[in-house]
Design a protein around this motif. Structure first.
Motif, short mmCIF file in Angstrom:
data_model
loop_
_atom_site.label_atom_id
_atom_site.label_comp_id
_atom_site.label_asym_id
_atom_site.label_seq_id
_atom_site.Cartn_x
_atom_site.Cartn_y
_atom_site.Cartn_z
N ASP A 1 38.98 43.60 15.94
CA ASP A 1 39.02 44.18 14.50
C ASP A 1 39.32 45.43 14.24
O ASP A 1 38.96 46.26 15.07
CB ASP A 1 37.57 43.86 13.95
CG ASP A 1 37.17 44.04 12.58
OD1 ASP A 1 38.06 44.72 12.08
OD2 ASP A 1 36.39 43.63 12.05
N SER B 1 39.05 47.26 11.60
CA SER B 1 37.95 48.31 11.18
C SER B 1 36.99 48.80 12.10
O SER B 1 36.58 50.05 11.90
CB SER B 1 37.35 47.57 10.00
OG SER B 1 36.43 46.52 10.49
N ILE B 2 36.90 48.06 13.03
CA ILE B 2 35.65 48.50 14.09
C ILE B 2 36.47 49.72 14.94
O ILE B 2 35.79 50.71 15.10
CB ILE B 2 35.35 47.21 14.89
CG1 ILE B 2 34.68 46.38 14.04
CG2 ILE B 2 34.36 48.02 15.86
CD1 ILE B 2 33.20 46.63 13.46
N LEU C 1 42.10 39.22 8.90
CA LEU C 1 42.29 39.53 10.16
C LEU C 1 42.58 38.68 11.10
O LEU C 1 41.59 37.43 10.77
CB LEU C 1 41.03 40.56 10.56
CG LEU C 1 41.08 41.91 9.75
CD1 LEU C 1 39.63 42.44 10.10
CD2 LEU C 1 41.84 42.76 10.34
#
Lengths: 279, 196, 196
Positions: free
Chosen positions: B186, B188-189, B180
């Motif tokens: 991010d 995923s967050i 990343l």
């Protein structure tokens, strides 16, 4: 040489006012200045690390390794350990907890790096990438660390919740309230001292009880008299020992700033009085 | 009688030094004892009266408690001579592990925290009455299993464990695989955020 | 405002472990502070409201306090009989520290015990009449100093504190190094005996 520095503690306050970290924390990664991601919590007084390829809080370094933006093999773990040591020296007793956290992080890094450096034995080929294992452990820990922070914010007794109590009326009960044998008291004290001994490794000296008792008596008398003539504290019938005990008690109270000794004129009578309450 | 009962209940609540349950209250009376319904009514009465008072009636795990309204706690803190106790991170983390993962052994706590949990720490939690041993895990060494108590909930003003803040969810493990960019949010967050 | 002031005062009175004076009350407020007259008025208001409550406002030498009406004492006594409270280890240790090290602050007790001491625990000891506040230590926060009472001595059949059992002497730090068998006399003791 101390190239670690603790971040300004007042940032904690700022953080409360602005939950997002904004531009408060900066780091340099491979020579490039980088702001910290929003989802990373960096505690106040964070340990800052200064390496060739990285400069910033250790929390962020770990974050980058987790995300594989930085290769653990590029990291000089020995340098981190060294900086951690000087960090501890900087932290006062209050922050020891935080320092402990960083020890855990540094240990993880060291372990991880050593495992990456070592050739893997044949029979363990299907073993997980040590980084995956590290990530899993860190994530699990992260969950409960956050949960702990949330629990810490719940209103609790004596901080936000104050139980209401009224004074008891006079009453007598049929049943004895409790039954405590005297030995239990001594055993309890012996136990607590033994523990204190173990955890602090220093002796706690208990003054003669009679001195303690006399201190209490003097304090009690001052509740009603507030101004007591020095000589009236001594009872001739108690003999020499009594005089010594009383004198020791006065010195103890003086040392604890619980009383003052005053004399209005030279060679005049000496009085003791309570310390004025400062409003 | 109604009025009188609420007076008695108020007196009991203010002197018990602990939360009191309806059963506790019933036991205080000689025959004829008030019914539980009458007691509940009287408690409601107190609750109502508290609207214009400095205190409020709170139902927590082990019963009822009269406590200062939280909007007034700033004044109390001023008069309070002792600083409120701060818990160490180690204590809070251990406590939260026991609260969310109970029953749990000390070894399991240590495995997650990555550091040893001092005997002193667990002993302290037990002494405060927040944690108790509820059994032994049936593995070699038979380690003790710890759970939280009603007193723990009382202390935090809660009635049930489920009122504890939600446990943060585990980030998606698969998304960590791909690289990343550092200075971009991010993924995923943000994706886990959309789950909430 | 009137109403609000009496709410704050009630909250203060019900959380202080000692009677509070008008001066104490004034100190709790930031500017603009209420005048003493306003405070007296609010106290009167509380006094009035108490007619239909389980408590009453008492003025004593050192200030005001709210206490349960004497007419309700039978119920309180019942509640106390109901649960003859067993002394926990924490209570015993706290009591023994107060007895042997008086006057002592809560913080000092906590420092030696290594764990926090709950407010209710100290309150319990005070309500039982075994412990009392004898002053405030002159340090920031002015923490209360606790001592044992005459009732405490009476309960244990003692006349003076010095009649308390002598403290088991602390282990000599140097002798901790080598383990000694439990059931054999300690060398150092037998050698001191030979001196007699």
């Amino acid at each position: 040489m101390v190239d670690t520095k603790a971040l300004n503690p007042q940032k904690k306050e700022e953080k409360r006012a602005h939950p997002r970290q904004e531009e408060l924390f900066l780091a340099t990664v491979k020579g490039k200045e980088t702001s910290l991601p929003d989802d990373l919590y960096v505690p106040p007084n964070a340990l800052e690390i200064l390496l060739d390829s990285f400069a910033g809080p250790l929390d962020f370094l770990l974050y980058l390794i987790k995300k594989q933006n930085l290769d653990i093999l590029d990291i000089n773990v020995a340098k981190i350990t060294e900086q951690y040591t000087s960090y501890i020296e900087l932290m006062d007793a209050m922050q020891v907890e935080l320092a402990g956290d960083y020890l855990v992080m540094a240990a993880y890094l060291a372990e991880l790096k050593s495992r990456m450096l070592l050739p893997r034995p044949e029979e363990q080929t299907e073993e997980e990438d040590p980084r995956a294992e590290l990530i899993k452990r860190l994530q699990e820990y992260q969950r409960y660390k956050e949960a702990a922070e949330r629990i810490d914010k719940i209103p609790r007794i004596d901080r936000e919740i104050f139980a209401a109590n009224a004074k008891l009326p006079e009453f007598t009960t049929q049943a004895p309230l409790i039954d405590v044998p005297l030995e239990d008291l001594t055993i309890a004290l012996a136990e607590v001292l033994r523990r204190a001994e173990q955890s602090h490794a220093h002796l706690i000296n208990f003054e003669e009880l009679s001195t303690r008792e006399r201190m209490t008596q003097i304090l009690e008398r001052m509740r009603t008299e507030s101004f007591i003539e020095f000589t009236s504290l001594f009872k001739p019938k108690e003999g020499k020992i009594g005089v010594v005990v009383t004198f020791l008690a006065i010195l103890e109270l003086l040392k604890d700033s619980l009383i003052e000794i005053v004399q209005s004129e030279e060679f005049g009578p000496i009085h003791i009085k309570g310390i004025e309450e400062v409003h | 009688m109604e009025r009188k009962l609420s007076e008695i209940l108020e007196a009991l609540l203010l002197t018990a030094s602990r939360p009191i349950s309806i059963d506790d209250i019933v036991r205080v009376f000689e025959d004829p004892k008030p019914s539980k319904d009458e007691i509940r009514k009287a408690l409601n009465q107190i609750d109502q009266d508290c609207l214009t008072r400095g205190i409020e009636l709170k139902k927590i795990a082990s019963g009822y408690r009269l406590q200062v309204k939280q909007s007034l706690s700033q004044y109390i803190a001023k008069l309070w001579e002792e600083k409120p106790q701060k818990f160490s991170k180690a204590t809070l983390e251990t406590l939260s592990l026991i609260a969310y993962k109970q029953p749990i052994t000390r070894g399991e706590i240590e495995a997650i925290r990555g550091v040893a949990v001092g005997t002193q720490l667990i002993r302290g939690l037990m002494e405060r009455g927040w944690v108790k041993i509820v059994g032994q895990r049936d593995v070699p060494g038979r380690p003790s299993l710890y759970s939280t108590t009603k007193e723990f909930l009382d202390y935090f003003g809660l009635q049930h464990l489920r009122e504890l803040p939600e446990l943060p969810s585990l980030p998606d493990l698969t998304s960590i695989e791909h690289e990343l960019p550092i200075d971009e949010p991010d993924e995923s967050i943000s994706s886990s955020k959309s789950l909430n």
